[in-house]
Design an enzyme around this catalytic site. Structure first.
Site, PDB file in Angstrom:
ATOM      1  CD  GLU A   1      92.048 -26.647  20.828  1.00 36.49           C
ATOM      2  OE1 GLU A   1      92.949 -27.355  21.282  1.00 36.49           O
ATOM      3  OE2 GLU A   1      90.998 -26.412  21.456  1.00 36.49           O
TER       4      GLU A   1
ATOM      5  CB  CYS B   1      84.066 -29.464  14.559  1.00 30.88           C
ATOM      6  SG  CYS B   1      83.437 -28.208  15.661  1.00 30.88           S
TER       7      CYS B   1
ATOM      8  CB  CYS C   1      83.687 -17.478  22.016  1.00 29.88           C
ATOM      9  SG  CYS C   1      81.968 -17.152  21.562  1.00 29.88           S
TER      10      CYS C   1
ATOM     11  CB  CYS D   1      77.893 -19.832  26.870  1.00 26.81           C
ATOM     12  SG  CYS D   1      77.051 -19.000  25.507  1.00 26.81           S
TER      13      CYS D   1
ATOM     14  CB  CYS E   1      81.002 -22.806  26.195  1.00 33.41           C
ATOM     15  SG  CYS E   1      81.994 -22.899  24.692  1.00 33.41           S
TER      16      CYS E   1
ATOM     17  CB  CYS F   1      80.111 -29.956  21.995  1.00 31.96           C
ATOM     18  SG  CYS F   1      79.543 -30.935  20.629  1.00 31.96           S
TER      19      CYS F   1
HETATM   20  N1  SAH Z   1      78.928 -20.068  19.098  1.00 30.83           N
HETATM   21  C1  SAH Z   1      78.167 -21.049  18.366  1.00 30.83           C
HETATM   22  C2  SAH Z   1      79.042 -22.171  17.906  1.00 30.83           C
HETATM   23  C3  SAH Z   1      79.488 -23.141  18.979  1.00 30.83           C
HETATM   24  S1  SAH Z   1      78.784 -24.653  18.569  1.00 30.83           S
HETATM   25  C4  SAH Z   1      76.997 -21.511  19.189  1.00 30.83           C
HETATM   26  O1  SAH Z   1      76.897 -21.113  20.344  1.00 30.83           O
HETATM   27  O2  SAH Z   1      76.126 -22.220  18.681  1.00 30.83           O
HETATM   28  C5  SAH Z   1      79.068 -25.580  19.921  1.00 30.83           C
HETATM   29  C6  SAH Z   1      77.810 -26.147  20.560  1.00 30.83           C
HETATM   30  O3  SAH Z   1      78.257 -26.832  21.709  1.00 30.83           O
HETATM   31  C7  SAH Z   1      76.868 -25.058  21.020  1.00 30.83           C
HETATM   32  O4  SAH Z   1      75.540 -25.497  20.992  1.00 30.83           O
HETATM   33  C8  SAH Z   1      77.337 -24.880  22.437  1.00 30.83           C
HETATM   34  O5  SAH Z   1      76.370 -24.272  23.246  1.00 30.83           O
HETATM   35  C9  SAH Z   1      77.603 -26.306  22.832  1.00 30.83           C
HETATM   36  N2  SAH Z   1      78.498 -26.411  23.988  1.00 30.83           N
HETATM   37  C10 SAH Z   1      79.253 -25.456  24.558  1.00 30.83           C
HETATM   38  N3  SAH Z   1      79.918 -25.935  25.624  1.00 30.83           N
HETATM   39  C11 SAH Z   1      79.562 -27.218  25.758  1.00 30.83           C
HETATM   40  C12 SAH Z   1      79.936 -28.260  26.660  1.00 30.83           C
HETATM   41  N4  SAH Z   1      80.817 -28.051  27.619  1.00 30.83           N
HETATM   42  N5  SAH Z   1      79.399 -29.466  26.473  1.00 30.83           N
HETATM   43  C13 SAH Z   1      78.531 -29.702  25.464  1.00 30.83           C
HETATM   44  N6  SAH Z   1      78.165 -28.767  24.565  1.00 30.83           N
HETATM   45  C14 SAH Z   1      78.665 -27.544  24.714  1.00 30.83           C
END
Ligand code: SAH
Length: 357
Positions: A95, A108, A115, A119, A122, A347
Site C-alpha cells: 500500500e 508514503c 513487516c 510492533c 502497528c 500511520c
Molecule cells: N518500520 C519503520 C517505518 C514505519 S513508519 C519504522 O518503524 O519507523 C510508520 C510510523 O508510524 C512509525 O513511527 C510507526 O511506529 C508509527 N506507527 C505504527 N503504528 C501506528 C499506529 N497505529 N498509529 C500511529 N502511528 C503508528
C-alpha cells in the site's frame, strides 16, 4: 521469455544503455526511454510516442514494465488523501498513500509487504513479513503518486514534493534496494527528486543508521522511539532487545555529528502506556543527556486504531501536556497531522486487504 525478462524500473540508465547496445539500437534511444519513464511518466511502451514502433513492440515483448499489480485506490479526507493497493504477483499486498496539502504533496511508500518487526500497535507488524520489495517496486509507488498529483491538480508538471519511506515494512531491513530507489529517483537525468525531500523512518536498526551516515545524499532520518526506557520500549518495539535505547542513541548522536543533519524521533502516544508526564520527562532527559542532541526534533503521533488491538489513543489533554513538558525543556516538538483515518491509510494502519492477503 518474459519470466527472465528484466524489469525496467529496476534498471539504471547505464543498464538500459547496455540492454539497448545488445539490441543494436542507437545509444540515444536509452536516454529517450529513461526520460519517458521518469520525466513523462509513461506507464507503458504504447505511451512512448517518440520511439519507433518496432522498438516499442520489442520493449512490450521482452522487458517487464510494472511488477506491481494495481488493484484499487481509495479516497479520503475529501479527496486529498489517496491510498493505493497493489499486489506482487496476485499475492502479497503493498500500500502507498498520497497526501495532498495546500503547499506540498507527500507520498508514503512501502519497502516491504508486511513487516517482521512485530510492533504490537502497528497493523503492518501484526500482519507479519511477506516479502522485500525491489527498488523498482518502490519507484513505481512514487511514480503512481506523481501521476496522481498531475491528475488531481490538473497540471502537466510533477507536483509531488516529498517522498517518505514510512509505509509497510522496515526500510533498513531492505537497505540495498531501498537505497537504490533513492538514488534512481534522485538522478538529475530522470525524476530529479531533491535528496532533502526524502525521509526514511526506521524502527531503530543501528547498522542501517550507521550506513546512512556515510551516504552522499542528504536524505532525512526519522527514528521510531516510542518510549525513553528499555523496559517499556522492549514491550512496544521488540527489536529494542537487540538495539537497546543507549546503543540506538549513540548511533543517532554519531549520525548527527557526521552529517550535521537533524534527526526526528517519532513517538506514538498510547493512553496510559507511554503518555504519562514522567515519560515525557524521561524523554526530555534522554535527549538532553551528556552533551545533548542539539539536532533533534520529536514528532508526536496520535495512535491510529488497528483492528483487534485493545490499545487506545491518548486523550487530547494528555497529548498537550506531554508536548508542554518537552517544550519547557527546550525539546522541539510537533504533533503529526492525522490523514487517511477514514480509509485505513493513516500511520500504522497499512495491512492490505486483511481478508485477501
Ligand atoms: N518500520 C519503520 C517505518 C514505519 S513508519 C519504522 O518503524 O519507523 C510508520 C510510523 O508510524 C512509525 O513511527 C510507526 O511506529 C508509527 N506507527 C505504527 N503504528 C501506528 C499506529 N497505529 N498509529 C500511529 N502511528 C503508528
Amino acid at each position: 521469455m518474459k519470466d527472465r525478462a528484466p524489469a525496467l524500473y529496476n534498471l539504471t540508465l547505464a543498464e538500459i544503455e547496455a540492454l539497448l547496445r545488445e539490441w543494436r539500437q542507437p545509444a540515444y534511444r536509452a536516454r529517450q526511454i529513461y526520460r519517458q519513464l521518469y520525466v513523462n511518466l509513461a506507464a507503458s511502451p504504447r505511451e512512448m510516442s517518440d520511439l519507433p514502433a518496432a522498438l516499442r513492440e520489442r520493449l512490450t515483448k521482452e522487458v517487464l514494465f510494472s511488477t506491481l499489480q494495481f488493484e484499487r485506490t481509495q479516497s479520503g479526507d475529501g479527496g486529498m488523501t489517496r491510498k493505493a493497493l497493489f499486489r506482487v504477483e496476485d499475492g502479497p499486498p503493498v500500500e502507498s498513500v498520497l497526501m495532498i496539502y495546500r503547499d506540498r504533496a507527500t507520498v508514503c511508500v512501502s519497502t516491504q509487504s508486511g513487516c517482521a518487526m512485530g510492533c504490537s500497535f502497528c497493523a503492518s507488524g501484526r500482519m507479519g513479513f511477506r516479502l522485500n520489495l525491489t527498488a523498482g517496486q518502490m519507484i513505481e509507488q512514487v511514480l503512481w503518486a506523481a501521476r496522481e498529483t498531475r491528475t488531481i491538480l490538473a497540471s502537466d508538471r510533477t507536483l509531488l514534493t516529498n517522498v517518505v519511506y514510512m509505509g509497510m515494512g522496515e526500510p533498513f531491513n531492505n537497505y540495498d534496494r531501498w537505497w537504490a530507489s533513492v538514488e534512481r529517483l534522485h538522478d538529475p537525468e530522470g525524476f530529479n527528486f531533491g535528496a532533502r525531500h526524502f525521509t526514511v523512518s526506521t524502527v531503530g536498526i543501528v547498522p542501517g543508521i550507521r550506513r546512512l551516515a556515510k551516504e552522499k545524499l542528504p536524505v532525512n532520518l526519522a527514528v521510531s522511539l516510542h518510549a525513553p526506557d528499555d523496559e517499556l520500549r522492549s514491550r512496544l518495539v521488540p527489536v529494542n532487545k537487540k538495539y537497546p535505547v543507549a546503543v540506538l542513541m549513540e548511533a543517532v548522536r554519531d549520525y548527527t555529528e557526521a552529517t550535521g543533519r537533524r534527526v526526528s524521533f517519532e513517538y506514538v502516544l498510547l493512553q496510559g502506556v507511554n503518555d504519562q508526564p514522567g515519560r515525557a520527562l524521561g524523554l526530555a532527559r534522554l535527549l538532553k543527556r551528556g552533551p545533548g542532541l542539539a539536532l533533534c526534533h520529536v514528532n508526536l503521533i496520535p495512535w491510529n486504531p488497528v483492528p483487534g488491538e485493545p490499545l487506545k489513543p491518548s486523550e487530547r489533554r494528555r497529548v498537550l501536556d506531554f508536548q508542554d513538558v518537552l517544550r519547557e525543556r527546550h525539546v522541539p516538538c510537533t504533533l503529526r497531522t492525522q490523514r487517511g483515518l477514514d480509509i485505513a491509510a493513516a500511520c500504522g494502519q497499512l495491512a492490505g486487504d486483511a481478508k485477501k492477503t
